[in-house]
Structure formats: structure tokens, C-alpha cells
Design a protein around this motif. Sequence first.
Motif, PDB file in Angstrom:
ATOM      1  N   UNK A 171      -8.889   7.727   3.249  1.00  0.00           N
ATOM      2  CA  UNK A 171      -8.733   8.786   4.215  1.00  0.00           C
ATOM      3  C   UNK A 171      -7.377   8.680   4.916  1.00  0.00           C
ATOM      4  N   UNK A 172      -6.975   7.483   5.295  1.00  0.00           N
ATOM      5  CA  UNK A 172      -5.696   7.317   5.998  1.00  0.00           C
ATOM      6  C   UNK A 172      -4.535   7.764   5.125  1.00  0.00           C
ATOM      7  N   UNK A 173      -4.601   7.454   3.834  1.00  0.00           N
ATOM      8  CA  UNK A 173      -3.514   7.836   2.927  1.00  0.00           C
ATOM      9  C   UNK A 173      -3.345   9.349   2.881  1.00  0.00           C
ATOM     10  N   UNK A 174      -4.430  10.080   2.870  1.00  0.00           N
ATOM     11  CA  UNK A 174      -4.350  11.543   2.843  1.00  0.00           C
ATOM     12  C   UNK A 174      -3.744  12.045   4.151  1.00  0.00           C
ATOM     13  N   UNK A 175      -4.099  11.422   5.276  1.00  0.00           N
ATOM     14  CA  UNK A 175      -3.529  11.866   6.553  1.00  0.00           C
ATOM     15  C   UNK A 175      -2.027  11.576   6.601  1.00  0.00           C
ATOM     16  N   UNK A 176      -1.609  10.488   5.983  1.00  0.00           N
ATOM     17  CA  UNK A 176      -0.173  10.180   5.927  1.00  0.00           C
ATOM     18  C   UNK A 176       0.547  11.236   5.088  1.00  0.00           C
TER      19      UNK A 176
ATOM     20  N   UNK B 228      -2.781  13.532  -5.143  1.00  0.00           N
ATOM     21  CA  UNK B 228      -1.578  12.712  -5.013  1.00  0.00           C
ATOM     22  C   UNK B 228      -1.929  11.315  -4.500  1.00  0.00           C
ATOM     23  N   UNK B 229      -2.831  11.243  -3.531  1.00  0.00           N
ATOM     24  CA  UNK B 229      -3.271   9.952  -3.003  1.00  0.00           C
ATOM     25  C   UNK B 229      -3.964   9.130  -4.086  1.00  0.00           C
ATOM     26  N   UNK B 230      -4.816   9.752  -4.871  1.00  0.00           N
ATOM     27  CA  UNK B 230      -5.530   9.052  -5.945  1.00  0.00           C
ATOM     28  C   UNK B 230      -4.535   8.526  -6.988  1.00  0.00           C
ATOM     29  N   UNK B 231      -3.579   9.354  -7.379  1.00  0.00           N
ATOM     30  CA  UNK B 231      -2.574   8.921  -8.356  1.00  0.00           C
ATOM     31  C   UNK B 231      -1.701   7.792  -7.796  1.00  0.00           C
ATOM     32  N   UNK B 232      -1.345   7.876  -6.517  1.00  0.00           N
ATOM     33  CA  UNK B 232      -0.550   6.814  -5.892  1.00  0.00           C
ATOM     34  C   UNK B 232      -1.320   5.506  -5.852  1.00  0.00           C
ATOM     35  N   UNK B 233      -2.590   5.581  -5.506  1.00  0.00           N
ATOM     36  CA  UNK B 233      -3.426   4.382  -5.454  1.00  0.00           C
ATOM     37  C   UNK B 233      -3.567   3.765  -6.846  1.00  0.00           C
ATOM     38  N   UNK B 234      -3.773   4.615  -7.850  1.00  0.00           N
ATOM     39  CA  UNK B 234      -3.891   4.134  -9.233  1.00  0.00           C
ATOM     40  C   UNK B 234      -2.606   3.438  -9.660  1.00  0.00           C
TER      41      UNK B 234
ATOM     42  N   UNK C  82      -0.342  -4.155  -9.420  1.00  0.00           N
ATOM     43  CA  UNK C  82      -0.916  -5.288  -8.697  1.00  0.00           C
ATOM     44  C   UNK C  82      -0.732  -5.183  -7.180  1.00  0.00           C
ATOM     45  N   UNK C  83      -0.595  -3.980  -6.672  1.00  0.00           N
ATOM     46  CA  UNK C  83      -0.477  -3.776  -5.228  1.00  0.00           C
ATOM     47  C   UNK C  83      -1.861  -3.462  -4.687  1.00  0.00           C
ATOM     48  N   UNK C  84      -2.334  -4.352  -3.817  1.00  0.00           N
ATOM     49  CA  UNK C  84      -3.691  -4.221  -3.292  1.00  0.00           C
ATOM     50  C   UNK C  84      -3.720  -4.036  -1.783  1.00  0.00           C
ATOM     51  N   UNK C  85      -2.592  -4.292  -1.129  1.00  0.00           N
ATOM     52  CA  UNK C  85      -2.503  -4.240   0.331  1.00  0.00           C
ATOM     53  C   UNK C  85      -1.279  -3.420   0.701  1.00  0.00           C
ATOM     54  N   UNK C  86      -1.392  -2.653   1.759  1.00  0.00           N
ATOM     55  CA  UNK C  86      -0.198  -1.997   2.287  1.00  0.00           C
ATOM     56  C   UNK C  86       0.062  -2.545   3.672  1.00  0.00           C
ATOM     57  N   UNK C  87       1.292  -2.823   3.979  1.00  0.00           N
ATOM     58  CA  UNK C  87       2.446  -2.631   3.114  1.00  0.00           C
ATOM     59  C   UNK C  87       2.622  -3.777   2.127  1.00  0.00           C
ATOM     60  N   UNK C  88       3.187  -3.455   0.992  1.00  0.00           N
ATOM     61  CA  UNK C  88       3.633  -4.431  -0.001  1.00  0.00           C
ATOM     62  C   UNK C  88       5.064  -4.069  -0.349  1.00  0.00           C
ATOM     63  N   UNK C  89       5.921  -5.065  -0.391  1.00  0.00           N
ATOM     64  CA  UNK C  89       7.285  -4.810  -0.843  1.00  0.00           C
ATOM     65  C   UNK C  89       7.549  -5.669  -2.069  1.00  0.00           C
TER      66      UNK C  89
END
Length: 124
Positions: free
Chosen positions: A1-6, A60-66, A72-79
Amino acid sequence: MTAVTILGAVKNGKFWEYMKELGTIEQRLDKNLLIYIARKVGVPKWQFNTDMQNFKLIEKMILSRKEGLENNIKVTPTIIINNRLYMSYKSPEWIIAAVEYEYMCLQRCNSLTHNKYREKKGIE
């Protein structure tokens, strides 16, 4: 939900303001809190609700998460610096530490490469 609001904040030209407000929150986010933040930065409640149901933003959120999971990114933020993942959600100080560490490694690597070159060429 937060990703969509962003993504909605991006769409409404309020990304940085929204992210700054999110960074001040020290409690679990829920829809009411996200609405409050959106209104605080100038996104009307009706626009927020519209964005939350916008299929293009959700897709877009679903594709970004995928894509993140595939990398191997499981946490945000990740750099990612020099193909190494640095992850944390606690404090931004870790970003500074990661950059300093990578810079130190780069200096050491450059120094070793320079010394090997000098040895190979017979330079003192």
C-alpha cells in the motif's frame, strides 16, 4: 500500500515532500496515516483515494517489487555500490558508512593496482 501511495505522490509532483514526511513517522503505517501525510503535503484525499485504486500505479508497484526481488532486494531502502547490496530501514547513517567503506576499498584497490603496475614496469 505504501508503495502505491509513493507512486501517487510522484504522479502529483509531491515525491520528496511525501518521502520527507514518511521519514518522520515512527509508528506502523496504515491507510489513515498515509492519507494524513498525503493531505499534509498537499495531495487531496479524493486524489489519494483515486491513486490507491489506479490500476496503472498498482501494476507499476507490482512490477517494481518483482524486479527488486529478482535482484535480491528485500528491504527498502537498499542501495547497490560496486555490486554489493546495503540494506537497512533503521537509520540513514548506514548509507554514509557504506559509501565510506566502498571509497576506502576503492582507494586500496587503486593503490594495489598502481603498485603492481609500477612493479611490472620496474618503476621504483
